[in-house]
Write an enzyme that holds these catalytic residues in place. Structure first.
Site, PDB file in Angstrom:
ATOM      1  N   SER A 147       0.817  -1.167  -0.153  1.00 18.35           N
ATOM      2  CA  SER A 147      -0.127  -0.040  -0.026  1.00 18.35           C
ATOM      3  C   SER A 147       0.931   1.133   0.090  1.00 18.35           C
ATOM      4  CB  SER A 147      -0.819  -0.118   1.227  1.00 18.35           C
ATOM      5  OG  SER A 147      -1.889   1.048   1.350  1.00 18.35           O
ATOM      6  N   ASP A 212     -10.841  -4.142  -4.311  1.00 17.52           N
ATOM      7  CA  ASP A 212     -10.073  -3.238  -2.923  1.00 17.52           C
ATOM      8  C   ASP A 212     -10.954  -1.790  -3.110  1.00 17.52           C
ATOM      9  OD1 ASP A 212      -8.325  -1.328  -1.859  1.00 17.52           O
ATOM     10  OD2 ASP A 212      -6.682  -2.616  -2.515  1.00 17.52           O
ATOM     11  N   HIS A 241      -8.632  -4.486   0.419  1.00 20.38           N
ATOM     12  CA  HIS A 241      -7.460  -3.742   0.944  1.00 20.38           C
ATOM     13  C   HIS A 241      -6.591  -4.692   1.916  1.00 20.38           C
ATOM     14  CE1 HIS A 241      -4.533  -0.673  -0.182  1.00 20.38           C
ATOM     15  NE2 HIS A 241      -4.487  -0.508   1.389  1.00 20.38           N
TER      16      HIS A 241
END
Length: 380
Positions: A147, A212, A241
């Protein structure tokens, strides 16, 4: 201008757990540092590293006796080492690698305040520790960015020409693009990964969930399309996510990738390939194995030293980081040695419970690594 960018980044990109989930304590029996509420392990070092920005960050180094490669892991947002520690230990064991994870400035027990530039200094300090303290060579390092961690990961990856590989887990194209579908890069944007990924010379694996809700799947897809050296991506159907580690395919694909990277000679990064050629050459482990049926065949497919030199930028920093051909030959692990290491890990896995153990850890942590961007998009 740089300080304005960092200030904007801090407003909508960084959410360290508050309070931190751990403290650094000294073990009474050994005098070694360890994380509180985590049982001490002989194969784990807890370190405090100084960065060039003047901060002191906390890092953990998990050693695997069978490892030939080392992963430098940059975690996502809303997490710190206290939450990630057990996951790091499991990944080290199951993938057969050494693993270093670190907390960004302002996260956990690391000093300072988080900013884009500070995270760059943080990963540089962790990388230098691997080289200086543990003697890890550049060509034996895999960068892993999750991320927001894809930002410092790709920044560092553009600085070194001979890294073994890069793994991007739910990566972002840039900070602004998470919130708005802009078509060009603005000066005030942060983590401009879309502009950096074409500069990475080593193989890149991208992992992203198709559902996501924080960082759209299109981010991972576009970054993969822009890679020079593509490896077969992992698009986890239905993954969001925060839960990709729960999918059995996650570990299986990582194992396959690590195995393929161990077999690939560390200097065999051909930057002049067309996109089609690159996709065919690293589309799957099986394809690469068939293409390496003999030493002669490998030599034919490998560009000469002179051609590689022409295809790479001839900057002073890359010249310094590039070892001679003789050094590469001496440092290259044989296939037999790699095979023994993998056999050792397979034996330890058979002695353990299945993937459920790692899944339970992820569930118990409850990580969501960027409630960050969407949460405050209306404020920007």
């Amino acid at each position: 201008m740089g300080s304005a960018t960092s200030s904007m980044a801090a407003k909508f990109a960084f959410f360290p757990p508050n309070p931190p989930t751990y403290k650094v304590v000294s073990d009474e029996s050994t005098g070694k540092m360890r994380l509180s509420d985590v049982p001490p392990r002989e194969n784990v070092d807890v370190l405090k590293l100084c960065t060039k920005k003047g901060n002191e960050i906390v890092a953990v180094y998990v050693k695997n006796p069978s490892a030939s490669l080392t992963v430098l892991y940059s975690h996502g947002n809303a997490a710190d080492l206290g939450q990630m520690f057990n996951i790091f230990a499991e990944l080290s064991l199951r993938l057969g690698v050494n693993l270093m994870g670190y907390d960004y400035s302002g996260y956990g027990q690391s000093s300072g305040k988080p900013s884009e530039q500070d995270t760059y200094a943080d990963i540089e300090a962790a990388y230098s520790c691997l080289e200086d303290t543990y003697g890890v060579k550049e060509e034996d390092i895999i960068l892993y960015g999750q991320s927001v961690g894809s930002g410092p990961t790709l920044e560092l990856a553009t600085c070194f020409a001979r890294l073994r590989a890069v793994i991007l887990h739910s990566p972002i194209l840039s900070g602004l693009r998470v919130m708005y579908p802009v078509k060009r890069t603005f000066w005030f944007d942060i983590y401009k990964n879309i502009d950096k990924i074409p500069l990475v010379n080593c193989p890149v694996l991208v992992i992203h969930g198709t559902d996501d809700e924080i960082v759209d799947w299109s981010h991972g897809k576009q970054l993969w399309e822009l890679c020079k050296e593509k490896y077969e991506p992992l698009w986890l159907k239905g993954g969001n996510h925060c839960n990709l580690e729960l999918y059995p395919e996650y570990l299986r694909h990582l194992k396959k990738f690590i195995s393929a990277i161990e077999k690939l000679p560390c200097a065999q990064y051909i930057s002049g390939q067309s996109t089609d050629q690159s996709e065919r050459s690293v589309n799957s482990t099986d394809h690469r194995d068939r293409s390496r049926t003999s030493t002669d065949h490998r030599e034919k497919s490998r560009l000469s030293n002179g051609q590689r030199e022409k295809s790479r930028p001839s900057t002073d920093s890359r010249e310094k980081s590039r070892a001679s051909t003789d050094r590469r030959e001496k440092s290259r692990r044989s296939y037999d040695r790699s095979g023994k290491a993998r056999n050792s890990i397979d034996q330890s896995e058979r002695a353990r419970n299945s993937f459920d153990r790692l899944g339970d850890m992820v569930r118990s942590v409850g990580l969501c690594n960027v409630d960050c961007f969407k949460q405050t998009a209306t404020e920007v």
